[in-house]
Design a protein around this motif. Sequence first.
Motif, mmCIF file in Angstrom:
data_model
loop_
_atom_site.group_PDB
_atom_site.id
_atom_site.type_symbol
_atom_site.label_atom_id
_atom_site.label_comp_id
_atom_site.label_asym_id
_atom_site.label_seq_id
_atom_site.Cartn_x
_atom_site.Cartn_y
_atom_site.Cartn_z
ATOM 1 N N GLU A 16 -1.832 6.724 -7.619
ATOM 2 C CA GLU A 16 -0.683 7.427 -8.427
ATOM 3 C C GLU A 16 -1.047 8.813 -8.834
ATOM 4 O O GLU A 16 -0.206 9.784 -8.971
ATOM 5 N N ALA A 17 -2.337 9.152 -9.105
ATOM 6 C CA ALA A 17 -2.722 10.518 -9.660
ATOM 7 C C ALA A 17 -2.508 11.192 -8.345
ATOM 8 O O ALA A 17 -1.988 12.551 -8.355
ATOM 9 N N GLU A 18 -2.969 10.775 -7.269
ATOM 10 C CA GLU A 18 -2.617 11.462 -5.818
ATOM 11 C C GLU A 18 -1.140 11.818 -5.727
ATOM 12 O O GLU A 18 -0.792 12.956 -5.314
ATOM 13 N N HIS A 19 -0.221 10.957 -5.838
ATOM 14 C CA HIS A 19 1.144 11.125 -5.776
ATOM 15 C C HIS A 19 1.693 12.162 -6.864
ATOM 16 O O HIS A 19 2.356 13.182 -6.431
ATOM 17 N N ARG A 20 1.374 12.242 -7.948
ATOM 18 C CA ARG A 20 1.390 13.154 -8.937
ATOM 19 C C ARG A 20 1.038 14.764 -8.691
ATOM 20 O O ARG A 20 1.693 15.830 -8.729
ATOM 21 N N LYS A 21 -0.283 14.654 -7.934
ATOM 22 C CA LYS A 21 -0.623 16.010 -7.604
ATOM 23 C C LYS A 21 0.204 16.645 -6.395
ATOM 24 O O LYS A 21 0.548 17.727 -6.217
ATOM 25 N N LEU A 50 -5.191 13.008 4.171
ATOM 26 C CA LEU A 50 -5.951 12.133 3.342
ATOM 27 C C LEU A 50 -5.681 10.840 2.707
ATOM 28 O O LEU A 50 -6.294 9.686 2.887
ATOM 29 N N ASP A 51 -4.551 11.016 2.269
ATOM 30 C CA ASP A 51 -3.738 9.831 1.517
ATOM 31 C C ASP A 51 -3.641 8.753 2.441
ATOM 32 O O ASP A 51 -4.062 7.461 2.243
ATOM 33 N N ALA A 52 -2.909 8.915 3.580
ATOM 34 C CA ALA A 52 -2.751 8.104 4.781
ATOM 35 C C ALA A 52 -3.977 7.519 5.260
ATOM 36 O O ALA A 52 -4.279 6.186 5.646
ATOM 37 N N ARG A 53 -4.957 8.204 5.584
ATOM 38 C CA ARG A 53 -6.054 7.783 6.206
ATOM 39 C C ARG A 53 -6.879 6.789 5.236
ATOM 40 O O ARG A 53 -7.089 5.709 5.538
ATOM 41 N N ILE A 54 -7.124 7.182 4.008
ATOM 42 C CA ILE A 54 -7.852 6.402 3.100
ATOM 43 C C ILE A 54 -7.092 5.200 3.003
ATOM 44 O O ILE A 54 -7.615 4.173 2.777
ATOM 45 N N LYS A 55 -5.850 5.146 2.599
ATOM 46 C CA LYS A 55 -4.934 3.718 2.514
ATOM 47 C C LYS A 55 -5.346 2.985 3.723
ATOM 48 O O LYS A 55 -5.531 1.639 3.619
ATOM 49 N N GLU A 56 -5.170 3.473 4.897
ATOM 50 C CA GLU A 56 -5.619 2.661 5.967
ATOM 51 C C GLU A 56 -6.669 2.109 6.211
ATOM 52 O O GLU A 56 -6.817 0.857 6.670
ATOM 53 N N LEU A 57 -7.862 2.673 5.629
ATOM 54 C CA LEU A 57 -9.123 2.365 5.622
ATOM 55 C C LEU A 57 -9.476 1.515 4.648
ATOM 56 O O LEU A 57 -10.409 0.625 4.678
ATOM 57 N N VAL A 58 -8.994 1.842 3.315
ATOM 58 C CA VAL A 58 -9.634 1.183 2.111
ATOM 59 C C VAL A 58 -8.297 0.187 1.611
ATOM 60 O O VAL A 58 -8.518 -1.181 1.254
ATOM 61 N N GLU A 75 5.479 -1.623 6.843
ATOM 62 C CA GLU A 75 6.315 -0.806 6.457
ATOM 63 C C GLU A 75 5.777 0.646 5.752
ATOM 64 O O GLU A 75 6.132 1.770 6.223
ATOM 65 N N ALA A 76 4.413 0.462 5.044
ATOM 66 C CA ALA A 76 3.966 1.652 4.425
ATOM 67 C C ALA A 76 3.417 2.418 5.542
ATOM 68 O O ALA A 76 3.435 3.559 5.647
ATOM 69 N N LYS A 77 2.726 1.810 6.559
ATOM 70 C CA LYS A 77 1.928 2.481 7.673
ATOM 71 C C LYS A 77 3.103 3.077 8.696
ATOM 72 O O LYS A 77 2.966 4.505 8.694
ATOM 73 N N GLU A 78 4.447 2.722 8.556
ATOM 74 C CA GLU A 78 5.364 3.448 9.311
ATOM 75 C C GLU A 78 6.047 4.685 8.589
ATOM 76 O O GLU A 78 6.073 5.715 9.296
ATOM 77 N N GLU A 79 5.836 4.587 7.304
ATOM 78 C CA GLU A 79 6.143 5.362 6.597
ATOM 79 C C GLU A 79 5.180 6.616 6.517
ATOM 80 O O GLU A 79 5.474 8.035 6.670
ATOM 81 N N HIS A 114 8.841 7.010 0.041
ATOM 82 C CA HIS A 114 7.641 6.382 0.250
ATOM 83 C C HIS A 114 6.913 5.675 -1.185
ATOM 84 O O HIS A 114 6.508 4.662 -1.481
ATOM 85 N N VAL A 115 6.875 6.794 -2.180
ATOM 86 C CA VAL A 115 6.455 6.751 -3.464
ATOM 87 C C VAL A 115 7.162 5.580 -4.429
ATOM 88 O O VAL A 115 6.618 4.757 -4.869
ATOM 89 N N GLU A 116 8.480 5.495 -4.136
ATOM 90 C CA GLU A 116 9.386 4.536 -4.510
ATOM 91 C C GLU A 116 8.974 3.286 -4.241
ATOM 92 O O GLU A 116 8.819 2.261 -4.925
ATOM 93 N N GLU A 117 8.821 3.031 -2.851
ATOM 94 C CA GLU A 117 8.427 1.662 -2.210
ATOM 95 C C GLU A 117 7.130 1.428 -2.693
ATOM 96 O O GLU A 117 6.936 0.161 -3.178
ATOM 97 N N GLU A 118 6.257 2.427 -3.055
ATOM 98 C CA GLU A 118 4.862 1.946 -3.165
ATOM 99 C C GLU A 118 4.939 1.319 -4.709
ATOM 100 O O GLU A 118 3.971 0.299 -4.997
ATOM 101 N N SER A 119 5.738 1.807 -5.817
ATOM 102 C CA SER A 119 5.921 1.406 -7.011
ATOM 103 C C SER A 119 6.032 -0.306 -6.971
ATOM 104 O O SER A 119 5.569 -1.081 -7.847
ATOM 105 N N LYS A 120 6.970 -0.597 -5.900
ATOM 106 C CA LYS A 120 7.230 -1.990 -5.974
ATOM 107 C C LYS A 120 5.985 -2.951 -5.325
ATOM 108 O O LYS A 120 5.699 -3.868 -5.791
#
Length: 158
Positions: A16-21, A50-58, A75-79, A114-120
Amino acid sequence: MAKTKAKAIDVLALIEAEHRKVEKLFAEAEKAKGANLVDQFNQIYIALILDARIKELVFYPALREYAETEQYVEEAKEEHEEVSVILEEIKALKPTNPQFKEKMSELKEALEHHVEEESKIFNAVRECISDKELTELGQEFQETQAKLVSNVKAALAM
């Protein structure tokens, strides 16, 4: 003597902090011109890759462990892939090209979705992943980010 430890932050708070940034960077980019616009784009590029790679790894491997959250990963990976394609298209343009601003708007819209979907997704994650595990994932997220940042900056320079 006790070691001082950095405050443990859960992975969702970090994301969430990364999204605000990134939202702040977009707001600054909308006002920028010339070299400042390029600088803003470069910062957005680094943050989003960075956001995409870190999410895919962690993050996504952790989501795959639970039926309630596994469904969101593809779906998140497609986004992320869509965002990566737009980033590369913008990277190839000069800021004076009229398409530059158009592509930046397209990128912002894709990211907002993407951010809207991630909140769900986050609501589902909080239901099935413990606070302790979220904090452990946060630690791993930060460690991975520190390792990847120089690679992503190098990719931007290409």
